[in-house]
Design a protein around this motif. Structure first.
Motif, PDB file in Angstrom:
ATOM      1  N   ASN A 187       0.824  -1.221   0.000  1.00 33.45           N
ATOM      2  CA  ASN A 187       0.000   0.000   0.000  1.00 33.45           C
ATOM      3  C   ASN A 187       0.856   1.268   0.000  1.00 33.45           C
ATOM      4  OD1 ASN A 187      -2.533  -1.412   0.109  1.00 33.45           O
ATOM      5  ND2 ASN A 187      -2.144  -1.800   2.289  1.00 33.45           N
ATOM      6  N   ARG A 188       1.959   1.243  -0.758  1.00 35.81           N
ATOM      7  CA  ARG A 188       2.840   2.401  -0.799  1.00 35.81           C
ATOM      8  C   ARG A 188       2.981   2.974  -2.209  1.00 35.81           C
ATOM      9  NH1 ARG A 188       7.945   0.051   2.365  1.00 35.81           N
ATOM     10  NH2 ARG A 188       8.963   1.925   1.553  1.00 35.81           N
ATOM     11  N   VAL A 189       2.147   2.492  -3.149  1.00 34.58           N
ATOM     12  CA  VAL A 189       2.203   2.989  -4.524  1.00 34.58           C
ATOM     13  C   VAL A 189       1.043   3.930  -4.795  1.00 34.58           C
ATOM     14  CG1 VAL A 189       1.964   2.349  -6.961  1.00 34.58           C
ATOM     15  CG2 VAL A 189       3.487   1.050  -5.476  1.00 34.58           C
ATOM     16  N   TYR A 190       1.373   5.090  -5.363  1.00 36.84           N
ATOM     17  CA  TYR A 190       0.373   6.060  -5.806  1.00 36.84           C
ATOM     18  C   TYR A 190       0.503   6.136  -7.328  1.00 36.84           C
ATOM     19  CZ  TYR A 190      -0.124   7.331  -0.920  1.00 36.84           C
ATOM     20  OH  TYR A 190      -0.368   7.288   0.442  1.00 36.84           O
ATOM     21  N   GLU A 191      -0.443   5.485  -8.024  1.00 39.36           N
ATOM     22  CA  GLU A 191      -0.358   5.407  -9.489  1.00 39.36           C
ATOM     23  C   GLU A 191      -1.006   6.628 -10.115  1.00 39.36           C
ATOM     24  OE1 GLU A 191      -1.525   1.710 -11.166  1.00 39.36           O
ATOM     25  OE2 GLU A 191      -1.257   2.400 -13.242  1.00 39.36           O
ATOM     26  N   ILE A 192      -0.276   7.238 -11.054  1.00 40.58           N
ATOM     27  CA  ILE A 192      -0.727   8.469 -11.688  1.00 40.58           C
ATOM     28  C   ILE A 192      -0.723   8.264 -13.204  1.00 40.58           C
ATOM     29  CG2 ILE A 192      -0.221  10.913 -12.038  1.00 40.58           C
ATOM     30  CD1 ILE A 192       1.326  10.611  -9.243  1.00 40.58           C
ATOM     31  N   PRO A 193      -1.895   8.230 -13.846  1.00 38.18           N
ATOM     32  CA  PRO A 193      -1.928   8.128 -15.311  1.00 38.18           C
ATOM     33  C   PRO A 193      -1.238   9.343 -15.928  1.00 38.18           C
ATOM     34  CG  PRO A 193      -4.074   7.646 -14.358  1.00 38.18           C
ATOM     35  CD  PRO A 193      -3.236   8.204 -13.258  1.00 38.18           C
ATOM     36  N   ALA A 194      -0.265   9.085 -16.811  1.00 40.73           N
ATOM     37  CA  ALA A 194       0.563  10.165 -17.346  1.00 40.73           C
ATOM     38  C   ALA A 194       0.219  10.522 -18.782  1.00 40.73           C
ATOM     39  CB  ALA A 194       2.036   9.785 -17.237  1.00 40.73           C
ATOM     40  N   ILE A 195      -1.000  10.204 -19.193  1.00 39.75           N
ATOM     41  CA  ILE A 195      -1.467  10.605 -20.521  1.00 39.75           C
ATOM     42  C   ILE A 195      -2.401  11.793 -20.336  1.00 39.75           C
ATOM     43  CG2 ILE A 195      -2.782   9.902 -22.550  1.00 39.75           C
ATOM     44  CD1 ILE A 195      -1.872   7.060 -22.073  1.00 39.75           C
ATOM     45  N   GLY A 196      -2.141  12.849 -21.053  1.00 43.33           N
ATOM     46  CA  GLY A 196      -2.892  14.082 -20.884  1.00 43.33           C
ATOM     47  C   GLY A 196      -1.927  15.246 -20.802  1.00 43.33           C
ATOM     48  N   SER A 197      -2.447  16.427 -20.541  1.00 42.98           N
ATOM     49  CA  SER A 197      -1.581  17.597 -20.455  1.00 42.98           C
ATOM     50  C   SER A 197      -0.718  17.517 -19.205  1.00 42.98           C
ATOM     51  CB  SER A 197      -2.418  18.874 -20.422  1.00 42.98           C
ATOM     52  OG  SER A 197      -3.089  18.992 -19.174  1.00 42.98           O
ATOM     53  N   LYS A 198       0.406  18.223 -19.246  1.00 37.23           N
ATOM     54  CA  LYS A 198       1.298  18.243 -18.081  1.00 37.23           C
ATOM     55  C   LYS A 198       0.571  18.805 -16.867  1.00 37.23           C
ATOM     56  CE  LYS A 198       5.372  18.912 -20.998  1.00 37.23           C
ATOM     57  NZ  LYS A 198       6.471  19.845 -21.377  1.00 37.23           N
ATOM     58  N   GLU A 199      -0.308  19.769 -17.100  1.00 36.63           N
ATOM     59  CA  GLU A 199      -1.048  20.390 -15.999  1.00 36.63           C
ATOM     60  C   GLU A 199      -2.031  19.414 -15.365  1.00 36.63           C
ATOM     61  OE1 GLU A 199       0.778  23.236 -18.578  1.00 36.63           O
ATOM     62  OE2 GLU A 199      -0.717  21.674 -19.059  1.00 36.63           O
ATOM     63  N   ASP A 200      -2.703  18.621 -16.210  1.00 34.26           N
ATOM     64  CA  ASP A 200      -3.654  17.637 -15.692  1.00 34.26           C
ATOM     65  C   ASP A 200      -2.938  16.559 -14.884  1.00 34.26           C
ATOM     66  OD1 ASP A 200      -5.769  18.958 -16.830  1.00 34.26           O
ATOM     67  OD2 ASP A 200      -5.903  17.641 -18.585  1.00 34.26           O
ATOM     68  N   VAL A 201      -1.793  16.122 -15.397  1.00 38.60           N
ATOM     69  CA  VAL A 201      -1.023  15.109 -14.679  1.00 38.60           C
ATOM     70  C   VAL A 201      -0.547  15.658 -13.346  1.00 38.60           C
ATOM     71  CG1 VAL A 201       1.053  13.676 -14.723  1.00 38.60           C
ATOM     72  CG2 VAL A 201      -0.313  13.938 -16.800  1.00 38.60           C
ATOM     73  N   TYR A 202      -0.078  16.893 -13.351  1.00 41.85           N
ATOM     74  CA  TYR A 202       0.444  17.465 -12.109  1.00 41.85           C
ATOM     75  C   TYR A 202      -0.655  17.643 -11.060  1.00 41.85           C
ATOM     76  CZ  TYR A 202       3.037  20.402  -8.862  1.00 41.85           C
ATOM     77  OH  TYR A 202       3.645  20.897  -7.734  1.00 41.85           O
ATOM     78  N   ALA A 203      -1.858  17.929 -11.494  1.00 40.77           N
ATOM     79  CA  ALA A 203      -2.964  18.041 -10.538  1.00 40.77           C
ATOM     80  C   ALA A 203      -3.139  16.722  -9.782  1.00 40.77           C
ATOM     81  CB  ALA A 203      -4.250  18.416 -11.263  1.00 40.77           C
ATOM     82  N   LYS A 204      -2.988  15.596 -10.480  1.00 44.70           N
ATOM     83  CA  LYS A 204      -3.090  14.285  -9.840  1.00 44.70           C
ATOM     84  C   LYS A 204      -1.891  14.041  -8.925  1.00 44.70           C
ATOM     85  CE  LYS A 204      -5.374  12.625 -14.022  1.00 44.70           C
ATOM     86  NZ  LYS A 204      -5.194  11.799 -15.250  1.00 44.70           N
ATOM     87  N   VAL A 205      -0.725  14.514  -9.364  1.00 43.90           N
ATOM     88  CA  VAL A 205       0.487  14.350  -8.552  1.00 43.90           C
ATOM     89  C   VAL A 205       0.323  15.079  -7.218  1.00 43.90           C
ATOM     90  CG1 VAL A 205       2.942  14.920  -8.388  1.00 43.90           C
ATOM     91  CG2 VAL A 205       2.011  14.041 -10.533  1.00 43.90           C
ATOM     92  N   ARG A 206      -0.209  16.273  -7.250  1.00 44.98           N
ATOM     93  CA  ARG A 206      -0.373  17.066  -6.029  1.00 44.98           C
ATOM     94  C   ARG A 206      -1.291  16.366  -5.033  1.00 44.98           C
ATOM     95  NH1 ARG A 206       0.794  23.166  -6.323  1.00 44.98           N
ATOM     96  NH2 ARG A 206       0.002  22.922  -4.209  1.00 44.98           N
ATOM     97  N   VAL A 207      -2.353  15.783  -5.526  1.00 46.16           N
ATOM     98  CA  VAL A 207      -3.269  15.062  -4.634  1.00 46.16           C
ATOM     99  C   VAL A 207      -2.520  13.932  -3.933  1.00 46.16           C
ATOM    100  CG1 VAL A 207      -5.305  13.577  -4.549  1.00 46.16           C
ATOM    101  CG2 VAL A 207      -5.339  15.646  -5.946  1.00 46.16           C
ATOM    102  N   ALA A 208      -1.722  13.192  -4.711  1.00 46.35           N
ATOM    103  CA  ALA A 208      -0.982  12.063  -4.136  1.00 46.35           C
ATOM    104  C   ALA A 208       0.055  12.531  -3.124  1.00 46.35           C
ATOM    105  CB  ALA A 208      -0.300  11.272  -5.254  1.00 46.35           C
ATOM    106  N   VAL A 209       0.821  13.566  -3.466  1.00 46.52           N
ATOM    107  CA  VAL A 209       1.884  14.035  -2.583  1.00 46.52           C
ATOM    108  C   VAL A 209       1.309  14.642  -1.306  1.00 46.52           C
ATOM    109  CG1 VAL A 209       3.771  15.708  -2.363  1.00 46.52           C
ATOM    110  CG2 VAL A 209       3.555  14.323  -4.421  1.00 46.52           C
TER     111      VAL A 209
END
Length: 258
Positions: free
Chosen positions: A230-252
């Protein structure tokens, strides 16, 4: 002498190495940033055969950043450096810097491994990362002095299970994995475009295909190992850089809140 024995001898890893105390985040602050490359591999700083980790995970936060080549890890790490004051350590960048460092014992070997899309021997990569973390703690970013705890993004590592275990056991126990998922078709397109200007020897179709196979065969088991804990945060990396980063921020945000 076999290559691994040569590496161990050069890194002072033979026979009885003693453990070193865990590093503390109370290192005197400085406004300078961490150096891009590690110092001399042969300097007997902290050995990678510690009985306890060199750095205490209570004081130092380490996030592994994994994903196939061309998935966009570097771009998203740069965003996290700006907004969350991480120090970004790219295993690939450290290895590329070492291969051109004057008098490096391992430069030619690293160059051959990278060109063939193979994984550089664990002893070299782990030592480079440990040294880079130590250097950053000695000369931390200004934000750390202002109250941000020491935190590191380790990009493109671990690429094999033995690397994962060795780093967690001897350098610092990692807190989580940011895993960027993407199709090979998209990653190939990105890398071929990057290859037009990057100057990297491995940004060619033949090397890229080898890197895809290596990632699937050796790195995906690492992702699944940490996912099972339970230590993996999977982030789909297809899409705009901004959309991907929004998901990254939630995970971090979730990781740092724990």
């Amino acid at each position: 002498m076999p290559v691994i024995e040569t590496i161990k001898k050069a890194l002072h890893l033979d026979h009885s190495s003693t453990s070193t105390p865990a590093a503390s985040s109370s290192t005197a602050p400085s406004s300078s940033t961490a150096p891009a490359a590690a110092t001399d591999l042969a300097v007997p700083a902290t050995s990678i055969t510690h009985e306890t980790p060199a750095f205490d995970s209570k004081d130092v936060t380490v996030l592994f950043v994994l994903g196939g080549p061309g998935v966009g890890k570097g771009t998203q790490c740069a965003n996290l450096v700006n907004d969350y004051h991480f120090v970004h350590l790219s295993a690939g960048d450290l290895l590329r810097a070492e291969q051109i460092r004057p008098d490096s014992e391992f430069g030619a070997m690293i160059k051959d491994y990278i060109k063939e899309g193979k994984i550089v021997p664990m002893e070299v990569t782990v030592k480079l990362l440990e040294t880079a973390i130590g250097d950053a703690l000695k000369s931390p970013p200004a934000a750390w002095a202002a109250g941000t705890s020491p935190r590191f993004l380790i990009d493109g590592f671990p690429r094999k299970m033995d690397q994962a275990h060795k780093f967690d056991d001897s350098v610092c126990a990692s807190k989580a994995v940011l895993f960027f998922s993407c199709t090979e078709e998209v990653m190939l397109e990105r890398l071929m475009e990057r290859g037009k200007t990057s100057g990297r020897e491995d940004d060619n179709k033949e090397s890229i295909i080898k890197r895809f196979r290596t990632f699937i065969e050796t790195s995906m088991p690492v992702v699944e190992y940490y996912r099972g804990r339970n230590r993996v945060y999977e982030i789909p990396a297809i899409g705009s850089k901004e959309d991907v980063y929004a998901k990254v921020r939630v995970a971090v945000d979730e990781i740092l809140a724990k």
